[in-house]
Scaffold this motif. Structure first.
Motif, PDB file in Angstrom:
ATOM      1  N   MET C  96       0.808  -1.217   0.000  1.00  0.00           N
ATOM      2  CA  MET C  96       0.000   0.000   0.000  1.00  0.00           C
ATOM      3  C   MET C  96       0.839   1.265   0.000  1.00  0.00           C
ATOM      4  O   MET C  96       0.376   2.312  -0.466  1.00  0.00           O
ATOM      5  CB  MET C  96      -0.922   0.012   1.220  1.00  0.00           C
ATOM      6  CG  MET C  96      -2.111  -0.915   1.106  1.00  0.00           C
ATOM      7  SD  MET C  96      -3.093  -0.791   2.617  1.00  0.00           S
ATOM      8  CE  MET C  96      -4.587  -1.611   2.103  1.00  0.00           C
ATOM      9  N   PRO C 189      -3.423   5.088   2.485  1.00  0.00           N
ATOM     10  CA  PRO C 189      -4.713   4.436   2.698  1.00  0.00           C
ATOM     11  C   PRO C 189      -5.028   4.406   4.191  1.00  0.00           C
ATOM     12  O   PRO C 189      -4.137   4.305   5.034  1.00  0.00           O
ATOM     13  CB  PRO C 189      -4.483   3.017   2.166  1.00  0.00           C
ATOM     14  CG  PRO C 189      -3.300   3.109   1.284  1.00  0.00           C
ATOM     15  CD  PRO C 189      -2.451   4.214   1.819  1.00  0.00           C
ATOM     16  N   PHE C 191      -6.198   2.149   5.953  1.00  0.00           N
ATOM     17  CA  PHE C 191      -5.753   0.925   6.607  1.00  0.00           C
ATOM     18  C   PHE C 191      -4.355   1.131   7.174  1.00  0.00           C
ATOM     19  O   PHE C 191      -4.050   0.687   8.282  1.00  0.00           O
ATOM     20  CB  PHE C 191      -5.755  -0.245   5.612  1.00  0.00           C
ATOM     21  CG  PHE C 191      -5.280  -1.537   6.192  1.00  0.00           C
ATOM     22  CD1 PHE C 191      -4.087  -2.110   5.787  1.00  0.00           C
ATOM     23  CD2 PHE C 191      -6.026  -2.195   7.168  1.00  0.00           C
ATOM     24  CE1 PHE C 191      -3.647  -3.311   6.330  1.00  0.00           C
ATOM     25  CE2 PHE C 191      -5.593  -3.387   7.712  1.00  0.00           C
ATOM     26  CZ  PHE C 191      -4.401  -3.947   7.297  1.00  0.00           C
ATOM     27  N   SER C 262     -12.710   0.881   6.586  1.00  0.00           N
ATOM     28  CA  SER C 262     -12.570   2.083   5.754  1.00  0.00           C
ATOM     29  C   SER C 262     -12.271   1.705   4.314  1.00  0.00           C
ATOM     30  O   SER C 262     -12.840   2.273   3.381  1.00  0.00           O
ATOM     31  CB  SER C 262     -11.453   2.972   6.288  1.00  0.00           C
ATOM     32  OG  SER C 262     -11.824   3.568   7.506  1.00  0.00           O
ATOM     33  N   GLU C 263     -11.376   0.730   4.158  1.00  0.00           N
ATOM     34  CA  GLU C 263     -11.041   0.295   2.797  1.00  0.00           C
ATOM     35  C   GLU C 263     -12.236  -0.355   2.118  1.00  0.00           C
ATOM     36  O   GLU C 263     -12.533  -0.083   0.950  1.00  0.00           O
ATOM     37  CB  GLU C 263      -9.876  -0.711   2.819  1.00  0.00           C
ATOM     38  CG  GLU C 263      -8.597  -0.173   3.402  1.00  0.00           C
ATOM     39  CD  GLU C 263      -8.016   0.970   2.586  1.00  0.00           C
ATOM     40  OE1 GLU C 263      -8.131   0.942   1.348  1.00  0.00           O
ATOM     41  OE2 GLU C 263      -7.467   1.890   3.192  1.00  0.00           O
ATOM     42  N   TYR C 276     -11.699  12.078   5.051  1.00  0.00           N
ATOM     43  CA  TYR C 276     -10.465  11.290   5.190  1.00  0.00           C
ATOM     44  C   TYR C 276      -9.627  11.732   6.379  1.00  0.00           C
ATOM     45  O   TYR C 276      -9.177  10.911   7.182  1.00  0.00           O
ATOM     46  CB  TYR C 276      -9.668  11.401   3.892  1.00  0.00           C
ATOM     47  CG  TYR C 276      -8.272  10.854   3.965  1.00  0.00           C
ATOM     48  CD1 TYR C 276      -7.197  11.655   4.370  1.00  0.00           C
ATOM     49  CD2 TYR C 276      -8.000   9.535   3.625  1.00  0.00           C
ATOM     50  CE1 TYR C 276      -5.912  11.148   4.438  1.00  0.00           C
ATOM     51  CE2 TYR C 276      -6.722   9.023   3.687  1.00  0.00           C
ATOM     52  CZ  TYR C 276      -5.686   9.843   4.093  1.00  0.00           C
ATOM     53  OH  TYR C 276      -4.410   9.344   4.160  1.00  0.00           O
ATOM     54  N   TRP C 402      -9.347  -9.309  -0.035  1.00  0.00           N
ATOM     55  CA  TRP C 402      -7.975  -9.395  -0.499  1.00  0.00           C
ATOM     56  C   TRP C 402      -7.556 -10.807  -0.884  1.00  0.00           C
ATOM     57  O   TRP C 402      -6.419 -11.018  -1.313  1.00  0.00           O
ATOM     58  CB  TRP C 402      -7.020  -8.834   0.563  1.00  0.00           C
ATOM     59  CG  TRP C 402      -6.947  -7.334   0.543  1.00  0.00           C
ATOM     60  CD1 TRP C 402      -6.507  -6.541  -0.484  1.00  0.00           C
ATOM     61  CD2 TRP C 402      -7.330  -6.449   1.588  1.00  0.00           C
ATOM     62  NE1 TRP C 402      -6.589  -5.207  -0.128  1.00  0.00           N
ATOM     63  CE2 TRP C 402      -7.088  -5.124   1.146  1.00  0.00           C
ATOM     64  CE3 TRP C 402      -7.849  -6.627   2.870  1.00  0.00           C
ATOM     65  CZ2 TRP C 402      -7.347  -3.997   1.923  1.00  0.00           C
ATOM     66  CZ3 TRP C 402      -8.110  -5.511   3.647  1.00  0.00           C
ATOM     67  CH2 TRP C 402      -7.865  -4.207   3.168  1.00  0.00           C
ATOM     68  N   ALA C 495     -10.944  -1.400  -7.424  1.00  0.00           N
ATOM     69  CA  ALA C 495     -10.680  -0.579  -6.244  1.00  0.00           C
ATOM     70  C   ALA C 495      -9.424   0.258  -6.455  1.00  0.00           C
ATOM     71  O   ALA C 495      -8.616  -0.006  -7.349  1.00  0.00           O
ATOM     72  CB  ALA C 495     -10.492  -1.483  -5.024  1.00  0.00           C
ATOM     73  N   GLY C 497      -5.810   1.921  -4.793  1.00  0.00           N
ATOM     74  CA  GLY C 497      -4.793   1.433  -3.863  1.00  0.00           C
ATOM     75  C   GLY C 497      -3.687   0.759  -4.642  1.00  0.00           C
ATOM     76  O   GLY C 497      -3.929   0.049  -5.613  1.00  0.00           O
ATOM     77  N   TYR C 522      -8.226   6.925  -2.964  1.00  0.00           N
ATOM     78  CA  TYR C 522      -9.638   6.704  -3.250  1.00  0.00           C
ATOM     79  C   TYR C 522     -10.137   7.560  -4.421  1.00  0.00           C
ATOM     80  O   TYR C 522     -11.205   8.178  -4.328  1.00  0.00           O
ATOM     81  CB  TYR C 522     -10.500   6.960  -1.996  1.00  0.00           C
ATOM     82  CG  TYR C 522      -9.974   6.244  -0.783  1.00  0.00           C
ATOM     83  CD1 TYR C 522      -9.466   6.965   0.294  1.00  0.00           C
ATOM     84  CD2 TYR C 522      -9.939   4.847  -0.721  1.00  0.00           C
ATOM     85  CE1 TYR C 522      -8.955   6.308   1.395  1.00  0.00           C
ATOM     86  CE2 TYR C 522      -9.429   4.190   0.381  1.00  0.00           C
ATOM     87  CZ  TYR C 522      -8.933   4.934   1.437  1.00  0.00           C
ATOM     88  OH  TYR C 522      -8.420   4.292   2.536  1.00  0.00           O
TER      89      TYR C 522
END
Lengths: 203, 89, 537
Positions: C96, C189, C191, C262-263, C276, C402, C495, C497, C522
């Motif tokens: 990430m 991100p 995360f 959140s992701e 954010y 994932w 997505a 990322g 995002y």
């Protein structure tokens, strides 16, 4: 970590080391919390128990550790100048002083056992008061944990001195290794700087 | 040997020993809260010297200084709350 | 040039057991924590079976104590704490932030071995008959009177604590130092923000637990004890030290889950996360305020009224950043184009259950109410809503989201949705009755109870069976997908990322060339890989 520049590598390693030191501070911090609690709950008995400790030996040990910190600091400076002999000498001196600390501690423990002050070697009735017993329990745990850290430090310093001497660690390129071990040793010193008054100088 | 660079290290050592003398001396004279304040204050000064000079914090950036101080501050949370409980029971 | 994926890069056992690849280490952790999840789950099964009847007919009192202790110790330290950081954190954080690995890859491997050593000690405790003190090891029971393998258990937890500390250290340095060009803090991100916040707690809180366990062991082994009440030692001192760690520990368990959600919410709504900065800041706020509230576990233990009042107030305050997250997720979903795929169902499930858990936490934070429900099933229901309804749901959501990236295989969406639904239903059937039980006065850690509570206990145990089966479901189809699943494209969910820009599964070195980031996170819309439309089921 092939694609990390040396300067960045140094920053990374230093940061990791400082975080580790932070965790060590919190580890001993729990013991300082116990010390605070005991002092707040049983002030008179804690003062009396602290007075019976050998603050002279404690002071001598403080001198020993402070001097060893100087030796390490000199070693780090020498390492950065690429001076092999100076680095090894400084590290060895620090390790030797560390051993001196351990020796003094052993003597001190011996005296405390004879004076019926040290728990685990003394029957419970021999203590001046239950709170004195509690305080000495804390003293034993705290100093033992510190002794363990000193021992590890002595090993690290001596090992590093050996590697520098044998040129298996090149200077000034690997000066960071010396600095990192030095940081550990300085923290061991700082912890003692606080342990000494908290244990020995409660009045 | 580059003497100028080593002077600060020796000076700090002398200062640390002086502070040690001070703290032992204070313990012979002070009692109670003044004694606690003195011994912890002097210890903090010693620690600050070791951290600033020996541990090179004066050379490093703000982030490392925050990390070094951070743990000490965090410890104060534990000690502070403990004191709050015990002193107000 | 096709790079070999990390899974294919070396097939020997040695290449796995001596790996320094963060992705392989993540897999090692996945396997270990799954194993411990089952062991802890078995203990839970024993508990719920025993509670079917008001009498003690499955286990003796001592046996029951050992069962709930084992359940707690294993679930807390060997499942929940490493659950998301050491698996998804390890796998995803370097990807990430655009790095090739963590800051200290070998330390990462060492952390796993330390974890396994702690796990081995715990299994030894289990084999030798367990401990009866509860996972909280309160003194003087644990330090003086408990018969059982307290020292061995304390050692196990002491050891695994170092795995935590080193993990946290690794993540903090990684996030500070290994971000790719253009990846500023404001572009991370969410995360990663949550893993960073978790890591602060790991490094600062865990050592206090370590020293506390040392003190218990010293008391048992050498009679050198500072908690000994006969000497005037204060049992509350132990509780202060224990909860100074263990309250932040629950934030270790939930913050990464919050990051996962959140992701998932952004990907579900195909919109940037609303607010954010507030969501990122709330992770840090939770980590910090979480250190200031531990006394709410000790309201009735003899703590001073004034300290209790301060702790109560701050415990209410810590709900604010959590609430901020929930509001921001809701705002993200508003007018978003929401896909009801399995990860997102788990995310919705999380939000609902987390809110219930959080609100009941507020109830418990109020001194006057807590006096009545402390040490009852109300507390148990509260923390299981957060830990299981929350963290475990997020864990499964992350797993489904994932999985294609990590394993390179698509998963059957219908089965995934069924799992999410059954887990949600089973969970609520298990734990909602426990709120009522607690309110009515059923104490925790008791297996003998008044007959009038039996109906609620039976409902709870029935729910537990559903939940247990529902948890098994993903194992079946996920493992099946390893062999028979469709090969997954790099970005099946469409997505944002950096992890979705590399092949599924990623090559060993993550990126062919280290990326440069030039925009905020995002940034939707993103075209999902075309193959996804074909296999979308």
């Amino acid at each position: 970590m092939a694609d990390v520049a040396p300067g960045r590598q140094r920053d990374t390693t230093l940061m990791g080391m400082y975080l580790f030191l932070a965790s060590e501070i919190m580890l001993f911090g729990g013991l300082f919390a116990v010390a605070l609690a005991l002092r707040l709950l049983h002030p008179q008995e804690v003062v009396a128990a602290s007075r019976r400790l050998h603050y002279g030996i404690g002071a001598a040990n403080t001198v020993v550790l402070l001097t060893s910190s100087l030796a390490v600091a000199l070693a780090v400076a020498a390492a950065e100048m690429g001076k092999v002999k100076g680095t090894a000498a400084g590290l060895l001196a620090a390790a030797g002083l560390g051993l001196g600390f351990l020796a003094l501690k052993a003597v001190e423990y011996g005296m405390e056992i004879r004076e019926q002050l040290l728990p685990a070697f003394t029957p419970a009735e021999a203590f001046e008061s239950p709170s004195a017993h509690l305080f000495m329990d804390l003293y034993l745990v705290a100093t033992t944990l510190h002794v363990v850290h000193v021992t590890v430090g002595v090993g690290l310093l001596a090992g590093l001195a050996w590697r520098v001497h044998r040129r298996s660690l090149t200077l000034p390129r690997s000066a960071m290794g010396v600095e990192v071990v030095g940081l550990y040793w300085h923290l061991v010193d700082v912890i003692w700087v606080f342990l000494y008054p908290v244990l020995y100088l409660v009045r | 040997m580059a003497y100028p660079r080593l002077w600060p290290l020796l000076a700090v050592w002398a200062a640390l020993l002086a502070l040690l003398g001070l703290t032992v001396g204070a313990s012979l004279v002070l009692t109670g809260t003044p004694s606690l304040v003195a011994s912890l204050g002097i210890a903090t000064a010693k620690a600050a010297l070791i951290a600033w000079v020996y541990m090179r914090l004066r050379r490093e950036g703000g982030l490392l200084r925050i990390m070094a101080l951070g743990a000490a501050f965090w410890l104060l949370i534990l000690l502070g709350y403990l004191a709050l409980d015990y002193l107000t029971r | 040039m096709t790079e070999v994926s990390y899974l294919e890069h070396g097939h020997s056992l040695k290449s796995w057991l001596l790996t320094t690849d963060h992705k392989r280490i993540a897999i090692l952790y996945f396997l270990s924590i799954t194993f411990f999840f089952f062991v802890g789950g078995a203990a839970a099964a024993l508990i719920r079976i025993d509670l079917l009847t008001p009498e003690a007919d499955l286990m003796s009192n001592e046996g029951y104590n050992r069962a709930f202790t084992l359940h707690g110790v294993i679930m807390v330290w060997f499942f929940l704490i490493p659950s998301i950081p050491n698996t998804f954190g390890n796998f995803l954080v370097p990807l990430m932030i655009g790095a090739r690995d963590l800051a200290f890859p070998r330390l990462n491997l060492l952390s796993w071995y330390i974890y396994m050593l702690g796990g081995l000690f715990t299994l030894a405790v289990l084999v030798l008959g367990g401990v009866d003190t509860g996972w909280t090891f309160y003194t003087p029971l644990s330090s003086m009177f408990a018969n059982g393998n307290v020292i061995l258990a304390a050692t196990a937890i002491f050891v695994v604590g170092f795995s935590s500390i080193l993990t946290g250290l690794n993540f903090i340095v990684t996030v500070h130092r290994m971000r790719c060009p253009g990846m500023t803090w404001g572009r991370l991100p969410l995360f990663v923000w949550s893993i960073y916040a978790t890591s602060l707690i790991l490094v600062l809180a865990t050592p206090v637990l370590s020293i506390t366990l040392v003190l218990i062991a010293a008391e048992r082994l050498f009679g050198v004890g500072v908690f000994n009440p006969a000497l005037g030692g204060d049992p509350l001192l132990y509780q202060h030290l224990f909860w100074f760690y263990s309250h932040p520990a629950v934030y270790i368990m939930v913050l990464p889950a919050l990051g996962v959600i959140s992701e998932l919410v952004a990907a579900a709504a195909r919109k940037p996360v609303f607010g954010y900065r507030f969501v990122a800041g709330s992770s840090i706020a939770i980590a910090i305020i979480g250190f200031l509230v531990w006394g709410h576990h000790m309201f009735v233990a003899g703590q001073s009224m004034y300290a209790s009042a301060v702790f109560s107030f701050l415990s209410l305050a810590v709900a604010v950043p959590s609430g901020i997250k929930v509001y921001n997720w809701t705002a993200t979903l508003y007018k978003g184009h929401i896909a009801l795929d399995p990860p997102f169902l788990f995310a919705m499930s999380f939000i609902g259950l987390f809110v219930v858990g959080g609100m009941t936490g507020l109830i418990l934070a109020m001194l006057a109410v807590d006096v009545h429900v402390h040490d009852t099933y109300f507390v148990i229901a509260h923390f299981h809503y957060i830990m299981v309804g929350g963290t475990v749901s997020a864990y499964f959501g992350a797993l489904h989201y994932w999985w294609p990236k990590m394993m390179g295989r698509w998963l059957p969406l219908v089965w995934g949705r069924l799992s999410a639904i059954f887990i949600f239903l089973g969970f609520n059937l298990t734990f909602f009755p426990q709120f009522i039980l607690g309110y009515l006065g059923m104490p925790r850690r008791y297996h003998v109870y008044p007959a009038e509570f039996q109906t609620l206990h039976v409902l709870s145990s029935a729910g537990a069976s559903v939940l247990g089966l529902a948890y098994l479901l993903p194992f079946t189809y996920l493992l099946y997908s390893l062999r028979h699943g469709e090969k997954a494209p790099p970005n099946p969910w469409g997505a944002t990322g950096l992890e979705w820009t590399v092949p599924s599964p990623p090559p060993q070195h993550n990126f062919h060339e280290l990326p440069t980031v030039d925009g905020p996170p995002y940034q939707y819309p993103v075209e999902p890989d075309r193959e996804r439309e074909a296999i979308h089921g």
